[in-house]
Design an enzyme around this catalytic site. Sequence first.
Site, PDB file in Angstrom:
ATOM      1  N   LYS A  13      70.875  30.949  36.265  1.00 21.40           N
ATOM      2  CA  LYS A  13      72.135  30.368  35.768  1.00 21.40           C
ATOM      3  C   LYS A  13      73.249  30.486  36.819  1.00 21.40           C
ATOM      4  CE  LYS A  13      72.282  33.178  32.214  1.00 21.40           C
ATOM      5  NZ  LYS A  13      71.037  33.957  32.411  1.00 21.40           N
ATOM      6  N   ARG A  88      76.268  33.663  23.930  1.00 19.08           N
ATOM      7  CA  ARG A  88      74.996  34.374  23.980  1.00 19.08           C
ATOM      8  C   ARG A  88      74.505  34.772  22.595  1.00 19.08           C
ATOM      9  NH1 ARG A  88      75.161  36.521  29.402  1.00 19.08           N
ATOM     10  NH2 ARG A  88      73.337  37.764  29.841  1.00 19.08           N
ATOM     11  N   ARG A 127      66.550  40.616  43.242  1.00 14.84           N
ATOM     12  CA  ARG A 127      67.919  40.107  43.390  1.00 14.84           C
ATOM     13  C   ARG A 127      68.844  41.173  43.999  1.00 14.84           C
ATOM     14  NH1 ARG A 127      70.946  37.852  38.392  1.00 14.84           N
ATOM     15  NH2 ARG A 127      70.256  39.824  37.528  1.00 14.84           N
ATOM     16  N   ARG A 162      72.325  45.504  41.211  1.00 14.92           N
ATOM     17  CA  ARG A 162      73.150  45.733  40.017  1.00 14.92           C
ATOM     18  C   ARG A 162      72.687  46.954  39.220  1.00 14.92           C
ATOM     19  NH1 ARG A 162      73.633  39.787  37.283  1.00 14.92           N
ATOM     20  NH2 ARG A 162      72.976  41.008  35.487  1.00 14.92           N
ATOM     21  N   ARG A 173      67.072  43.689  28.384  1.00 17.34           N
ATOM     22  CA  ARG A 173      67.832  42.427  28.473  1.00 17.34           C
ATOM     23  C   ARG A 173      66.969  41.245  28.045  1.00 17.34           C
ATOM     24  NH1 ARG A 173      69.253  42.797  34.370  1.00 17.34           N
ATOM     25  NH2 ARG A 173      69.912  40.640  34.236  1.00 17.34           N
TER      26      ARG A 173
HETATM   27  P1  AP5 Z   1      70.551  34.342  39.089  1.00 16.77           P
HETATM   28  O1  AP5 Z   1      71.117  33.025  39.466  1.00 16.77           O
HETATM   29  O2  AP5 Z   1      71.335  35.583  39.406  1.00 16.77           O
HETATM   30  O3  AP5 Z   1      70.063  34.360  37.559  1.00 16.77           O
HETATM   31  P2  AP5 Z   1      70.895  34.450  36.212  1.00 16.77           P
HETATM   32  O4  AP5 Z   1      70.212  33.567  35.215  1.00 16.77           O
HETATM   33  O5  AP5 Z   1      72.352  34.204  36.475  1.00 16.77           O
HETATM   34  O6  AP5 Z   1      70.599  35.962  35.844  1.00 16.77           O
HETATM   35  P3  AP5 Z   1      71.520  37.135  35.314  1.00 16.77           P
HETATM   36  O7  AP5 Z   1      70.633  38.374  35.351  1.00 16.77           O
HETATM   37  O8  AP5 Z   1      72.819  37.231  36.072  1.00 16.77           O
HETATM   38  O9  AP5 Z   1      71.778  36.729  33.897  1.00 16.77           O
HETATM   39  P4  AP5 Z   1      72.036  37.682  32.744  1.00 16.77           P
HETATM   40  O10 AP5 Z   1      72.170  36.653  31.708  1.00 16.77           O
HETATM   41  O11 AP5 Z   1      71.087  38.765  32.456  1.00 16.77           O
HETATM   42  O12 AP5 Z   1      73.287  38.539  33.275  1.00 16.77           O
HETATM   43  P5  AP5 Z   1      74.842  38.358  33.104  1.00 16.77           P
HETATM   44  O13 AP5 Z   1      75.461  38.688  34.408  1.00 16.77           O
HETATM   45  O14 AP5 Z   1      75.191  37.067  32.458  1.00 16.77           O
HETATM   46  O15 AP5 Z   1      69.115  34.433  39.829  1.00 16.77           O
HETATM   47  C1  AP5 Z   1      68.305  35.585  39.712  1.00 16.77           C
HETATM   48  C2  AP5 Z   1      67.588  35.829  41.062  1.00 16.77           C
HETATM   49  O16 AP5 Z   1      66.658  34.765  41.285  1.00 16.77           O
HETATM   50  C3  AP5 Z   1      68.510  35.858  42.295  1.00 16.77           C
HETATM   51  O17 AP5 Z   1      68.016  36.790  43.203  1.00 16.77           O
HETATM   52  C4  AP5 Z   1      68.391  34.442  42.863  1.00 16.77           C
HETATM   53  O18 AP5 Z   1      68.634  34.427  44.257  1.00 16.77           O
HETATM   54  C5  AP5 Z   1      66.960  34.092  42.517  1.00 16.77           C
HETATM   55  N1  AP5 Z   1      66.779  32.677  42.263  1.00 16.77           N
HETATM   56  C6  AP5 Z   1      67.515  31.894  41.424  1.00 16.77           C
HETATM   57  N2  AP5 Z   1      67.070  30.631  41.437  1.00 16.77           N
HETATM   58  C7  AP5 Z   1      66.007  30.623  42.312  1.00 16.77           C
HETATM   59  C8  AP5 Z   1      65.086  29.625  42.764  1.00 16.77           C
HETATM   60  N3  AP5 Z   1      65.194  28.371  42.336  1.00 16.77           N
HETATM   61  N4  AP5 Z   1      64.112  29.970  43.616  1.00 16.77           N
HETATM   62  C9  AP5 Z   1      63.986  31.234  44.064  1.00 16.77           C
HETATM   63  N5  AP5 Z   1      64.834  32.240  43.707  1.00 16.77           N
HETATM   64  C10 AP5 Z   1      65.804  31.939  42.834  1.00 16.77           C
HETATM   65  O19 AP5 Z   1      75.173  39.508  32.032  1.00 16.77           O
HETATM   66  C11 AP5 Z   1      75.024  40.885  32.333  1.00 16.77           C
HETATM   67  C12 AP5 Z   1      75.375  41.717  31.100  1.00 16.77           C
HETATM   68  O20 AP5 Z   1      76.741  41.482  30.715  1.00 16.77           O
HETATM   69  C13 AP5 Z   1      74.567  41.419  29.832  1.00 16.77           C
HETATM   70  O21 AP5 Z   1      73.341  42.111  29.802  1.00 16.77           O
HETATM   71  C14 AP5 Z   1      75.554  41.881  28.735  1.00 16.77           C
HETATM   72  O22 AP5 Z   1      75.550  43.279  28.588  1.00 16.77           O
HETATM   73  C15 AP5 Z   1      76.900  41.462  29.286  1.00 16.77           C
HETATM   74  N6  AP5 Z   1      77.311  40.104  28.850  1.00 16.77           N
HETATM   75  C16 AP5 Z   1      77.519  39.029  29.673  1.00 16.77           C
HETATM   76  N7  AP5 Z   1      77.876  37.949  28.956  1.00 16.77           N
HETATM   77  C17 AP5 Z   1      77.900  38.345  27.653  1.00 16.77           C
HETATM   78  C18 AP5 Z   1      78.167  37.672  26.443  1.00 16.77           C
HETATM   79  N8  AP5 Z   1      78.508  36.349  26.415  1.00 16.77           N
HETATM   80  N9  AP5 Z   1      78.070  38.360  25.282  1.00 16.77           N
HETATM   81  C19 AP5 Z   1      77.762  39.681  25.279  1.00 16.77           C
HETATM   82  N10 AP5 Z   1      77.476  40.386  26.397  1.00 16.77           N
HETATM   83  C20 AP5 Z   1      77.549  39.719  27.588  1.00 16.77           C
END
Ligand code: AP5
Length: 215
Positions: A13, A88, A127, A162, A173
């Site tokens: 994402k 979410r 990552r 992270r 997660r």
């Molecule tokens: P990346 O682009 O970082 O993936 P992502 O889907 O953004 O993954 P996240 O882990 O950031 O999502 P998440 O939903 O768990 O965490 P968030 O920060 O939102 O890519 C991942 C890896 O793959 C990278 O190394 C990238 O380089 C690689 N990659 C990507 N595309 C690729 C490709 N095509 N080919 C090869 N490699 C590739 O949330 C964190 C925490 O915050 C949550 O657990 C929760 O506690 C809290 N939180 C956040 N939002 C909310 C909410 N709305 N409600 C409640 N709690 C929340």
Amino acid sequence: MRIILLGAPGAGKGTVAKLLAEYDGSVQISTGDILRSAVKAGSELGKKAQGYMERGELVPDQLIMDIMETRLQEPDCKKGFILDGFPRTLPQAEALKGLLKKLNLTLDMVVNLDVPRDVILDRLTTRRTCSNPDCQEIYNIKTKPPAPDGTCTKCGSKVIQRDDETEEAISKRLQTYNEKTAPLIDYYKKEGLLLSITSTSSEEIVSSIKAALRT
Ligand code: AP5
């Protein structure tokens, strides 16, 4: 554009949101990035969110809605926004619907990034992220490594793993995603807004989104 990106942790994402933001100047709004910055700054919000995040649980809906109500009314959102990691839960989706109505805004689409679980697990353990809260560039030690000295190629800050990237937190997660967030796929299908894309190529995903926005 005004879109939501749905997808499991590690689906890409953040990577896709950054590419889309470069394309038309829409702003990427990542609730995860906002919360991580708050934790790093030691703010009240950060203190409330830290424990949930480290355990791989969701932060309470009300905290998130308070952030988003303010964030969506900031001037940079006028050009459009890409919501990354929000909503979410079903209550967040319902609250967002009410908020957008109040602001007289409509969504163009909700994109679900469908990526196989084995790819996701591999990506999450490899990552790395820029530690600068204003940058938060995403790296991957296999596919997109940082500079050889472990610094960010964009801003020069240290690139780190992270706090929620432990095996235990990753598994929590993914479980939380299946229970709380996956039901949003059906919710937005019923709203007639869903575009589901099965691909592991960010470029291919971005092209499909651009094509769908043009139709
Ligand atoms: P990346 O682009 O970082 O993936 P992502 O889907 O953004 O993954 P996240 O882990 O950031 O999502 P998440 O939903 O768990 O965490 P968030 O920060 O939102 O890519 C991942 C890896 O793959 C990278 O190394 C990238 O380089 C690689 N990659 C990507 N595309 C690729 C490709 N095509 N080919 C090869 N490699 C590739 O949330 C964190 C925490 O915050 C949550 O657990 C929760 O506690 C809290 N939180 C956040 N939002 C909310 C909410 N709305 N409600 C409640 N709690 C929340």
